[in-house]
Design a protein around this motif. Sequence first.
Motif, short mmCIF file in Angstrom:
data_model
loop_
_atom_site.label_atom_id
_atom_site.label_comp_id
_atom_site.label_asym_id
_atom_site.label_seq_id
_atom_site.Cartn_x
_atom_site.Cartn_y
_atom_site.Cartn_z
N SER A 1 -27.53 41.53 56.31
CA SER A 1 -27.36 41.38 54.85
C SER A 1 -27.70 39.96 54.39
O SER A 1 -27.99 39.74 53.22
CB SER A 1 -25.93 41.74 54.44
OG SER A 1 -25.04 40.77 54.91
N LYS A 2 -27.68 39.02 55.33
CA LYS A 2 -28.03 37.63 54.95
C LYS A 2 -29.53 37.38 55.00
O LYS A 2 -30.00 36.33 54.61
CB LYS A 2 -27.34 36.65 55.92
CG LYS A 2 -25.84 36.62 55.77
CD LYS A 2 -25.24 35.56 56.68
CE LYS A 2 -23.79 35.87 57.00
NZ LYS A 2 -23.49 35.68 58.44
N MET A 3 -30.27 38.34 55.53
CA MET A 3 -31.72 38.15 55.65
C MET A 3 -32.37 38.49 54.31
O MET A 3 -32.38 39.64 53.89
CB MET A 3 -32.27 39.04 56.78
CG MET A 3 -31.65 38.72 58.13
SD MET A 3 -32.27 39.83 59.42
CE MET A 3 -31.28 39.27 60.83
N LYS A 4 -32.92 37.47 53.68
CA LYS A 4 -33.39 37.62 52.30
C LYS A 4 -34.65 38.48 52.18
O LYS A 4 -34.96 38.99 51.12
CB LYS A 4 -33.70 36.24 51.70
CG LYS A 4 -32.49 35.32 51.61
CD LYS A 4 -31.91 35.36 50.21
CE LYS A 4 -30.78 34.40 49.97
NZ LYS A 4 -29.81 34.26 51.05
N SER A 5 -35.38 38.63 53.26
CA SER A 5 -36.64 39.36 53.18
C SER A 5 -36.55 40.78 53.70
O SER A 5 -37.56 41.46 53.87
CB SER A 5 -37.76 38.59 53.89
OG SER A 5 -37.88 37.31 53.30
N ARG B 1 -41.03 36.98 55.20
CA ARG B 1 -40.96 35.75 54.40
C ARG B 1 -42.32 35.06 54.38
O ARG B 1 -42.80 34.65 53.33
CB ARG B 1 -39.88 34.81 54.95
CG ARG B 1 -39.59 33.64 54.02
CD ARG B 1 -38.42 32.76 54.50
NE ARG B 1 -37.32 33.51 55.07
CZ ARG B 1 -36.94 33.45 56.34
NH1 ARG B 1 -37.56 32.65 57.19
NH2 ARG B 1 -35.92 34.17 56.79
N VAL C 1 -40.56 41.39 50.39
CA VAL C 1 -39.30 41.92 50.89
C VAL C 1 -39.58 43.30 51.47
O VAL C 1 -40.23 44.13 50.84
CB VAL C 1 -38.26 42.03 49.75
CG1 VAL C 1 -36.98 42.69 50.24
CG2 VAL C 1 -37.96 40.65 49.18
N ASP D 1 -23.44 42.88 50.31
CA ASP D 1 -24.58 42.29 49.60
C ASP D 1 -25.90 42.75 50.20
O ASP D 1 -26.07 42.69 51.41
CB ASP D 1 -24.54 40.76 49.80
CG ASP D 1 -24.13 40.08 48.54
OD1 ASP D 1 -23.75 40.79 47.58
OD2 ASP D 1 -24.18 38.84 48.51
N ASN D 2 -26.86 43.15 49.35
CA ASN D 2 -28.20 43.38 49.88
C ASN D 2 -28.30 44.64 50.76
O ASN D 2 -29.31 44.87 51.40
CB ASN D 2 -28.63 42.14 50.68
CG ASN D 2 -30.13 42.02 50.81
OD1 ASN D 2 -30.86 42.54 49.98
ND2 ASN D 2 -30.57 41.36 51.86
N ASN E 1 -44.53 36.65 52.15
CA ASN E 1 -44.06 36.56 50.78
C ASN E 1 -43.67 37.91 50.18
O ASN E 1 -44.04 38.25 49.07
CB ASN E 1 -45.17 35.92 49.93
CG ASN E 1 -44.61 35.28 48.68
OD1 ASN E 1 -43.38 35.14 48.56
ND2 ASN E 1 -45.47 34.92 47.75
N ASP F 1 -37.69 39.80 59.28
CA ASP F 1 -37.29 38.92 58.18
C ASP F 1 -38.20 37.69 58.12
O ASP F 1 -38.69 37.32 57.06
CB ASP F 1 -35.83 38.50 58.39
CG ASP F 1 -35.31 37.63 57.26
OD1 ASP F 1 -35.51 38.01 56.09
OD2 ASP F 1 -34.71 36.58 57.54
N GLN G 1 -34.41 44.38 52.87
CA GLN G 1 -33.42 45.09 52.09
C GLN G 1 -33.11 46.42 52.78
O GLN G 1 -33.98 47.27 52.94
CB GLN G 1 -33.93 45.35 50.67
CG GLN G 1 -32.80 45.82 49.79
CD GLN G 1 -33.28 46.36 48.47
OE1 GLN G 1 -33.95 47.39 48.41
NE2 GLN G 1 -32.96 45.66 47.41
#
Length: 227
Positions: A148-152, A112, A117, A191-192, A115, A108, A154
């Motif tokens: 699921s909270k890791m934005k980078s 990030r 996912v 989520d995600n 830049n 993750d 999926q």
Amino acid sequence: MSLQENLQDIQENILAACNKAGRSREEVRLVAVSKTKPATMIQELYAMGVRDFGENRVMELIQKAELLPKDISWHLIGHLQTNKVKMILPKIERIDSLDSLRLARCVDEEARKQNRVVSALLEINMAKEESKFGFFEEEVFEALAEISKMKSIQVQGLMTVAPFVEDAESNRDIFRRMKKLSVDIMKKNIDNVHMDCLSMGMSIDYEVAIEEGATEVRVGSNLFGKR
Ligand SMILES: *Cc1c(COP(=O)(O)O)cnc(C)c1O
């Protein structure tokens, strides 16, 4: 047997397993596991239309990716050390073997920085084999809560390496439990977290895996010959 004959055989078996299970052939993707095999063999399969290749070593994948066409989808299917995350990310579309929270945090963070996912499959150690990596079934929901909270990252599904057996039927129950686990996860609408992909089944047991719901099979020795 030639590569072409092997590929044809496997394609026929995949189709037969889909038919037997009442599934459409389009639901199942073949990943050609090319570890230890030369780039020339990959090139031959590429010419026959294969685009998904699986490798379990970072350096080997990178070297082959540099030699081969850019529209190949490389799948990392082996244990990934955190110190190699940075160099492998630009080469792959998906990590099929996300096997720990520590690795997920590292991926993750690095994704990030780059830049982007990264797609991933969570590796599940269904039979709790000591020799294998991956989450135990009962750890999965807790792990997903954090990932699921890791934005980078999926999550696109699950992957398992079933026990090495002589008789494919011995793994049917494991494949069935994997499918059930993925349905249970899907029902939670996390989520995600998507459950589009269920990667299970290798040379010995891919037909049984398809009957039990695999959307992706990883075939090495039946295609390339013994390693
Ligand atoms: C080697 C490997 C395969 C392919 O195994 P075969 O038995 O040769 O088909 C599939 N998945 C993973 C994770 C592997 O390491």
